[in-house]
Design a protein around this motif. Structure first.
Motif, PDB file in Angstrom:
ATOM      1  N   ALA A  52       5.820  15.666  -6.909  1.00  0.00           N
ATOM      2  CA  ALA A  52       6.832  14.692  -6.492  1.00  0.00           C
ATOM      3  C   ALA A  52       6.224  13.317  -6.193  1.00  0.00           C
ATOM      4  O   ALA A  52       6.715  12.298  -6.706  1.00  0.00           O
ATOM      5  CB  ALA A  52       7.613  15.215  -5.285  1.00  0.00           C
ATOM      6  N   PRO A  53       5.158  13.235  -5.387  1.00  0.00           N
ATOM      7  CA  PRO A  53       4.559  11.915  -5.161  1.00  0.00           C
ATOM      8  C   PRO A  53       4.047  11.266  -6.436  1.00  0.00           C
ATOM      9  O   PRO A  53       4.172  10.053  -6.615  1.00  0.00           O
ATOM     10  CB  PRO A  53       3.404  12.216  -4.193  1.00  0.00           C
TER      11      PRO A  53
ATOM     12  N   LEU B  64       9.153  18.969   6.587  1.00  0.00           N
ATOM     13  CA  LEU B  64       7.715  19.091   6.795  1.00  0.00           C
ATOM     14  C   LEU B  64       7.231  18.134   7.883  1.00  0.00           C
ATOM     15  O   LEU B  64       7.723  17.008   8.005  1.00  0.00           O
ATOM     16  CB  LEU B  64       6.969  18.785   5.494  1.00  0.00           C
ATOM     17  N   PRO B  65       6.236  18.557   8.671  1.00  0.00           N
ATOM     18  CA  PRO B  65       5.668  17.665   9.693  1.00  0.00           C
ATOM     19  C   PRO B  65       4.735  16.648   9.060  1.00  0.00           C
ATOM     20  O   PRO B  65       4.378  16.751   7.875  1.00  0.00           O
ATOM     21  CB  PRO B  65       4.890  18.633  10.587  1.00  0.00           C
ATOM     22  N   SER B  66       4.319  15.692   9.843  1.00  0.00           N
ATOM     23  CA  SER B  66       3.335  14.716   9.365  1.00  0.00           C
ATOM     24  C   SER B  66       2.029  15.429   9.015  1.00  0.00           C
ATOM     25  O   SER B  66       1.709  16.488   9.555  1.00  0.00           O
ATOM     26  CB  SER B  66       3.078  13.659  10.438  1.00  0.00           C
ATOM     27  N   GLY B  67       1.273  14.838   8.112  1.00  0.00           N
ATOM     28  CA  GLY B  67       0.042  15.452   7.639  1.00  0.00           C
ATOM     29  C   GLY B  67      -1.055  15.471   8.686  1.00  0.00           C
ATOM     30  O   GLY B  67      -1.084  14.658   9.617  1.00  0.00           O
TER      31      GLY B  67
ATOM     32  N   VAL C 244       0.854  -1.184   0.000  1.00  0.00           N
ATOM     33  CA  VAL C 244       0.000   0.000   0.000  1.00  0.00           C
ATOM     34  C   VAL C 244       0.891   1.235   0.000  1.00  0.00           C
ATOM     35  O   VAL C 244       1.846   1.327   0.787  1.00  0.00           O
ATOM     36  CB  VAL C 244      -0.931   0.034   1.233  1.00  0.00           C
ATOM     37  N   VAL C 245       0.587   2.196  -0.876  1.00  0.00           N
ATOM     38  CA  VAL C 245       1.303   3.470  -0.916  1.00  0.00           C
ATOM     39  C   VAL C 245       0.275   4.580  -0.755  1.00  0.00           C
ATOM     40  O   VAL C 245      -0.724   4.625  -1.486  1.00  0.00           O
ATOM     41  CB  VAL C 245       2.055   3.661  -2.246  1.00  0.00           C
ATOM     42  N   GLY C 246       0.518   5.466   0.198  1.00  0.00           N
ATOM     43  CA  GLY C 246      -0.436   6.551   0.414  1.00  0.00           C
ATOM     44  C   GLY C 246      -0.057   7.415   1.586  1.00  0.00           C
ATOM     45  O   GLY C 246       1.045   7.313   2.130  1.00  0.00           O
ATOM     46  N   ASP C 247      -0.985   8.262   1.987  1.00  0.00           N
ATOM     47  CA  ASP C 247      -0.716   9.256   3.018  1.00  0.00           C
ATOM     48  C   ASP C 247      -0.841   8.699   4.421  1.00  0.00           C
ATOM     49  O   ASP C 247      -1.654   7.821   4.702  1.00  0.00           O
ATOM     50  CB  ASP C 247      -1.691  10.422   2.886  1.00  0.00           C
ATOM     51  N   VAL C 248      -0.025   9.258   5.322  1.00  0.00           N
ATOM     52  CA  VAL C 248      -0.209   9.122   6.761  1.00  0.00           C
ATOM     53  C   VAL C 248      -0.695  10.472   7.266  1.00  0.00           C
ATOM     54  O   VAL C 248      -0.080  11.510   6.995  1.00  0.00           O
ATOM     55  CB  VAL C 248       1.108   8.752   7.480  1.00  0.00           C
TER      56      VAL C 248
ATOM     57  N   ASP D 234      -4.032  19.275   5.353  1.00  0.00           N
ATOM     58  CA  ASP D 234      -2.642  19.716   5.285  1.00  0.00           C
ATOM     59  C   ASP D 234      -1.806  18.443   5.131  1.00  0.00           C
ATOM     60  O   ASP D 234      -1.559  17.737   6.108  1.00  0.00           O
ATOM     61  CB  ASP D 234      -2.242  20.479   6.552  1.00  0.00           C
ATOM     62  N   ARG D 235      -1.366  18.157   3.907  1.00  0.00           N
ATOM     63  CA  ARG D 235      -0.720  16.866   3.643  1.00  0.00           C
ATOM     64  C   ARG D 235       0.700  16.795   4.176  1.00  0.00           C
ATOM     65  O   ARG D 235       1.281  15.706   4.267  1.00  0.00           O
ATOM     66  CB  ARG D 235      -0.761  16.561   2.147  1.00  0.00           C
ATOM     67  N   GLY D 236       1.294  17.916   4.537  1.00  0.00           N
ATOM     68  CA  GLY D 236       2.583  17.902   5.209  1.00  0.00           C
ATOM     69  C   GLY D 236       3.628  17.082   4.481  1.00  0.00           C
ATOM     70  O   GLY D 236       3.834  17.215   3.269  1.00  0.00           O
ATOM     71  N   ALA D 237       4.300  16.193   5.216  1.00  0.00           N
ATOM     72  CA  ALA D 237       5.412  15.407   4.683  1.00  0.00           C
ATOM     73  C   ALA D 237       5.009  14.524   3.510  1.00  0.00           C
ATOM     74  O   ALA D 237       5.849  14.152   2.682  1.00  0.00           O
ATOM     75  CB  ALA D 237       6.017  14.547   5.790  1.00  0.00           C
ATOM     76  N   ASN D 238       3.725  14.187   3.398  1.00  0.00           N
ATOM     77  CA  ASN D 238       3.270  13.373   2.276  1.00  0.00           C
ATOM     78  C   ASN D 238       3.598  14.018   0.929  1.00  0.00           C
ATOM     79  O   ASN D 238       3.778  13.328  -0.074  1.00  0.00           O
ATOM     80  CB  ASN D 238       1.754  13.145   2.365  1.00  0.00           C
ATOM     81  N   LEU D 239       3.682  15.342   0.908  1.00  0.00           N
ATOM     82  CA  LEU D 239       3.953  16.063  -0.335  1.00  0.00           C
ATOM     83  C   LEU D 239       5.377  15.858  -0.834  1.00  0.00           C
ATOM     84  O   LEU D 239       5.673  16.154  -1.997  1.00  0.00           O
ATOM     85  CB  LEU D 239       3.698  17.560  -0.137  1.00  0.00           C
TER      86      LEU D 239
END
Length: 294
Positions: free
Chosen positions: A142-143, A88-91, A7-11, A108-113
């Motif tokens: 980038a992602p 960047l902080p976590s989202g 699985v690839v996605g946001d935290v 606010d997606r934060g580090a996910n970006l």
């Protein structure tokens, strides 16, 4: 097919706000406010882990949170492949839940970006039978570059790919044609009705499934309390109803559905069996607060 899933996605950290009534502009409104772990990819991974699947989760988080998140996922049967971001902080996601369970989001997606190709090495695909990609990963440069390279490598290896569009609002921003161009050729598309309409431009479910089936191997339409439908370029081939349950919070229900379907499919269920497990998982999810199983 291997039963292992990547699985690839946001935290995200979900801040869930359940006001007692309409927001009073410039004043107070009593509400329940709860904090829960979330993120579409994270939700799918944790639901898969709860279902006994062999699951790896790749994502990017704030560096100060990396150890904590790794422990969290391991405790829930998920193998973490996390990168810590020093900038960047976590989202964080703020979810406003209406009394009928419908949700609105502030994201606010934060580090996910900052997810990059270095965070998704080809070795992550070793032994994998399915790759699940959250649509959020396609909505920033980038992602998107990183996951498209991973998907290309998965296809080269003959590994199945599933895409969840994730956000009607972001689909409207980037445009349906653009999103389809980025994701066409995936073996599975898991979309709710709003996302499907945004992508296909048709209100009719049959027409929408046929239109999307021209770009994806199989289309699974998540219809909430109306159950689900599955089909492809020849139209809908399977529909199943959903049980009537009391909706507390619909956050993560679609993630639970997708996880239930994939877990069952990789365990050897046919499409009807997988759909039934998916609907049951979605129904379970809406009966508690938050996007992950308790």
């Amino acid at each position: 097919m291997s039963a292992k899933v990547l699985v690839v996605g946001d935290v995200m950290t979900d801040i869930i706000v359940m006001p007692e009534g309409p927001i009073v502009r410039g004043s107070d409104r009593r509400a329940q406010v709860r904090q829960r772990p979330g993120g579409s990819g994270a939700n799918q991974a944790v639901w898969l882990g709860a279902m006994g699947a062999d699951v790896v989760f790749a994502a990017r988080v704030g560096a100060e949170d990396k150890d904590r998140y790794e422990d969290y996922f391991r405790q829930r049967g998920v193998k973490p492949a996390l990168t810590g971001d020093a900038v960047l902080p976590s989202g964080v996601l703020v979810t406003m839940v209406d009394p009928d369970g419908e949700r609105s989001f502030l994201t606010d997606r934060g580090a996910n970006l900052n997810l990059t190709g270095a965070d998704l090495p080809g070795a992550l695909l070793d032994g994998v039978g399915m790759v699940m990609i959250s649509g959020y990963s396609f909505f920033a440069d980038a992602p998107r570059e990183a996951v498209r390279a991973l998907v290309a490598e998965a296809k080269r290896r003959g590994i199945a790919v599933a895409i969840d569009p994730a956000s009607e609002g972001f689909l409207a921003e980037v445009g349906a044609d653009q999103f389809i161009d980025w994701t066409a050729g995936a073996d599975w598309l898991f979309a709710n009705e709003d996302e499907a309409r945004a992508l296909c431009g048709a209100a009719d479910a049959e027409a929408c499934v046929m239109a999307l089936g021209a770009h994806y191997g199989q289309v699974v339409l998540k219809r909430g309390r109306h159950g689900a439908a599955l089909g492809g370029r020849n139209g809908i081939e399977l529909t199943l109803p959903a049980p009537a349950v009391d909706v507390v919070d619909s956050t993560g229900a679609g993630d639970a559905f997708a996880a239930g379907f994939v877990a069952a499919l990789l365990a050897g269920e046919d499409k009807a069996g997988a759909m039934g497990k998916a609907i049951a998982a979605g129904a379970r999810a809406v009966q508690s607060i938050g996007g992950q199983p308790g």
